[in-house]
Write a protein that holds these residues in place. Sequence first.
Motif, PDB file in Angstrom:
ATOM      1  N   THR A 143      40.510  34.246  38.376  1.00 49.81           N
ATOM      2  CA  THR A 143      39.581  34.990  39.086  1.00 49.81           C
ATOM      3  C   THR A 143      38.384  35.883  38.468  1.00 49.81           C
ATOM      4  N   ALA A 144      38.604  35.876  37.199  1.00 48.37           N
ATOM      5  CA  ALA A 144      37.977  36.914  36.265  1.00 48.37           C
ATOM      6  C   ALA A 144      37.242  35.985  35.121  1.00 48.37           C
ATOM      7  N   PRO A 190      32.807  30.486  36.605  1.00 43.40           N
ATOM      8  CA  PRO A 190      32.474  31.304  37.780  1.00 43.40           C
ATOM      9  C   PRO A 190      32.879  30.525  39.297  1.00 43.40           C
ATOM     10  N   HIS A 238      36.290  30.973  40.842  1.00 44.37           N
ATOM     11  CA  HIS A 238      36.656  32.325  41.065  1.00 44.37           C
ATOM     12  C   HIS A 238      37.071  32.461  42.553  1.00 44.37           C
ATOM     13  N   ASN A 265      40.844  33.072  44.187  1.00 42.32           N
ATOM     14  CA  ASN A 265      41.020  34.448  44.948  1.00 42.32           C
ATOM     15  C   ASN A 265      41.848  33.932  46.316  1.00 42.32           C
TER      16      ASN A 265
END
Length: 136
Positions: free
Chosen positions: A113-114, A119, A122, A126
Amino acid sequence: MAEVGDRGDAPVLLAALHRTVVAGEWCAAEVPARGLGRLGIHEAASELMAAWEGTVHSLAREAFLDGLRGCAPHGAEAVTVEGLDDCEPTVQQRACEAAPDTAAVRSRLRELTADPLAPEVHEAANTKLQFLAIDP
């Protein structure tokens, strides 16, 4: 056939998968792999696993993961977990969707997620974490 065929088309799809994997035609193997998964042809699982393990074409792993998930959902769990660490974001996204609920998977999903290098992953990570949090 792979997109609209029925279980009767399995022998043709299996032959196409085998032929393309043996020839190293990874892009061509994606179509029968997805078709076999869509149809849930359990007999394709070993060929799909060989394709997953043998491919040098990272983009094809998404199709092989999809096929494995459809053909042998429980047998695909190890590949799904492995897919969380794949270099291809599309494979990681698919793996996030189907990853089993384990402490190690939850930890990896939190990392994804980080992850500044992924990206694109993510949202999938999540979403899976949110699903696991509400799943009874």
